[in-house]
Scaffold this active site. Sequence first.
Site, short mmCIF file in Angstrom:
data_model
loop_
_atom_site.label_atom_id
_atom_site.label_comp_id
_atom_site.label_asym_id
_atom_site.label_seq_id
_atom_site.Cartn_x
_atom_site.Cartn_y
_atom_site.Cartn_z
N TYR A 16 9.03 33.39 44.54
CA TYR A 16 8.41 34.45 43.74
C TYR A 16 7.03 33.98 43.32
O TYR A 16 6.90 33.02 42.55
CB TYR A 16 9.30 34.72 42.53
CG TYR A 16 8.82 35.78 41.57
CD1 TYR A 16 8.58 37.07 42.00
CD2 TYR A 16 8.63 35.48 40.22
CE1 TYR A 16 8.16 38.05 41.11
CE2 TYR A 16 8.22 36.45 39.32
CZ TYR A 16 7.99 37.73 39.77
OH TYR A 16 7.57 38.70 38.90
N TYR A 170 19.60 40.81 37.42
CA TYR A 170 19.04 39.50 37.10
C TYR A 170 18.61 39.41 35.63
O TYR A 170 19.00 38.51 34.90
CB TYR A 170 17.84 39.20 38.01
CG TYR A 170 17.10 37.94 37.62
CD1 TYR A 170 17.55 36.71 38.06
CD2 TYR A 170 16.01 37.98 36.76
CE1 TYR A 170 16.90 35.54 37.68
CE2 TYR A 170 15.36 36.83 36.37
CZ TYR A 170 15.81 35.60 36.83
OH TYR A 170 15.18 34.45 36.43
N HIS A 171 17.79 40.36 35.22
CA HIS A 171 17.25 40.30 33.86
C HIS A 171 18.31 40.61 32.80
O HIS A 171 18.14 40.27 31.63
CB HIS A 171 16.06 41.25 33.72
CG HIS A 171 14.89 40.83 34.54
ND1 HIS A 171 14.65 41.35 35.78
CD2 HIS A 171 13.92 39.91 34.31
CE1 HIS A 171 13.56 40.78 36.29
NE2 HIS A 171 13.10 39.92 35.42
N LYS A 536 5.05 41.27 19.19
CA LYS A 536 4.73 40.85 20.55
C LYS A 536 3.41 41.49 20.97
O LYS A 536 3.38 42.66 21.36
CB LYS A 536 5.85 41.25 21.51
CG LYS A 536 7.10 40.40 21.35
CD LYS A 536 8.06 40.58 22.50
CE LYS A 536 7.50 40.11 23.81
NZ LYS A 536 7.20 38.65 23.85
N ASP A 540 3.31 41.52 27.48
CA ASP A 540 4.52 40.75 27.76
C ASP A 540 5.76 41.49 27.27
O ASP A 540 5.87 41.81 26.09
CB ASP A 540 4.40 39.38 27.08
CG ASP A 540 5.69 38.59 27.12
OD1 ASP A 540 6.44 38.73 28.10
OD2 ASP A 540 5.94 37.82 26.18
N HIS A 542 8.98 40.28 27.82
CA HIS A 542 10.13 39.39 27.64
C HIS A 542 10.41 39.27 26.14
O HIS A 542 9.80 38.45 25.45
CB HIS A 542 9.83 38.02 28.24
CG HIS A 542 9.89 37.99 29.73
ND1 HIS A 542 8.77 38.02 30.51
CD2 HIS A 542 10.95 37.96 30.58
CE1 HIS A 542 9.12 37.99 31.79
NE2 HIS A 542 10.43 37.96 31.85
#
Length: 663
Positions: A16, A170-171, A536, A540, A542
Amino acid sequence: MSKEVTRDKPWVMRTYSGHSTAKASNELYRTNLAKGQTGLSIAFDLPTQTGYDPDSPEAAGEVGKVGVPVAHLGHMEELMAHIPVAEMNTSMTINATAAWLLGLYVAHAQDQGVDQRLLSGTTQNDIVKEYLSRGTFIYPPAPSLRLTVDTIAYTVRHVPKWNPINVCSYHLQEAGATPTQEVAYALATAIGVLDGVRQSGKIEESELPEVVGRISFFVNSSVRFVEETCKMRAFTRLWDTICEERYGVTDPKLRRFRYGVQVNSLGLTEQQPENNVQRIVLESLGVTLSKNARARALQLPAWNEALGLPRPWDQQWSLRMMQVLAFESDLLEYDDIFEGSKVIEAKTEEIMESALAELADVESLGGAFEAIDELKMRLVRSQADRVQRIETGEQVVVGVNKFQETAPSPLTGDGEIDNIMRVDPHVEAQQIADVQRWRAERDQGAVQKALDVLREVAENSGPDGNIMEATIALAHAGGTTGEWAGALREVFGEFRAPTGVNGAGGRRGEEMAPIRLRTKALADRIGGPPRFLVAKPGLDGHSNGAEQIAVAARDAGFEVIYQGIRLTPAQIVAAAIDEDVDIVGLSILSGSHLELVPDVLDRLRAAGSTAAVVVGGIIPPEDAAILLGKGVDSVYTPKDYSFDRIMEDLVGLAERQRAATPA
């Protein structure tokens, strides 16, 4: 004479990657392909993922940081230069702007004289997991589903070798999902998408099996590789049943659970990062050992991703792990080695049963697209449970909460060796100049006409309103990422996803009691609990760390203000002033901390706020020193796993902030 061994074909091997510019990323891709990588996995920067051009105010500090900026067709041409797109399998980790990036890819192929029917690869295109965990959404659920449906309908007819969606669990695991939740929520998303395609009228009923056959998945694999093996066997069986019973697919090949993997990044540690190597290898086994549930594509993180952006050498190491497993071991020489195993079968059945029950519960809430608030809250709770298990030592993490003694690591050195890659700080200015030059040199009338058509199609929700043809036309005309996304923002609006923190508190008991007593004493003295703004800045998405800090701070007795992701410095400062907060906590994992944190600090002081500022994220020591020198009170990185200790620090900081307040 020995019997000739027949080996299975290995999985597609990817890393990746993408950074800085399209040209620099192309050089990296061609280098990796020369080393034996067999497919591309493109990482886009956050402005590209969230629909902004490099010169947009929202993109400030984020250009080229966590992926490659692609703002127009010229960038796609640079990105794929000297790479034969008719032969390459290209995976693009892109969601909210997936239709646009696929449009650029198709337009580039057409300019190269390549028939789009030859193109093979994947657009991730799973927006539900963006709402739940990753955060690069733009539009509300209904129009987002419409974009996904349009992409699927177009590719099935015109780009038949393309996987138009990669349902991405995945996340979900990165956000704390248990195996049961990972399986159930991913399947619920796939069902929601397929039901949306069937109800759209954009395909014929006879085409539905082909649609089902193009659905792929992208999953996670943790270090618990036995459990992960069983999870994948459960995924495979459940998907086969859903395809046959719900969608009437009779061809077993079209019911196959086709999936790619990036193994777990959540478990990578900043402490003793050399341990990440064996973690990555063990995680790979969970998705390769079982032939009947083996990944079709695999990409591995690098050992130092908890420290920062991996270098080409680090990615090479991960590629070599896959190659040793595929070509040196005997893994691919046998039928499924778990057939007949009572242990594996029992665990697989257990995961299947629990996932089916969870899936039924999601469907009772209306489905994945309708139950986003509830699913987000469940994931935040699961992550809070995981964090607490690590804090208490119930879940062992070697080098973090057990076996912490260590010798100096030659991998990380003593500061003389730069063990991460750094993006040239001039890249952003270069990309801004590039996109402005691109706009100045194109046919503006053609772009405006293409944008008008795009809006018109977006407003047509009927069976004949497919966004893809208008998107490809805009790519050819010279439109940009920001213009495509902006036109659709005008039609669809924007979305603020739930934070999930309200229902996740109260997980910490006795261990938090002394901290709560200190917070209560402070609250009694100042007339109310200390106020803590968790924010945040930048693009981003996450948010796992920020969410868990918000949950822990509430458990510690703070009044917590958390408004979700993607806030500008101006918005953060306005909230800090309006709420009269004692502490501002900034969470940044995209590498833009040196740009965004000083901006927030300057704005706070200009507004007259004396609030303390703490920062958390993947921040190298030398950057932490810079931030502390600019007035940040504390910097926390992934090595600071004890939330109790962080809360002790914050209470002490709040006490000092209020020291001059009269009793």
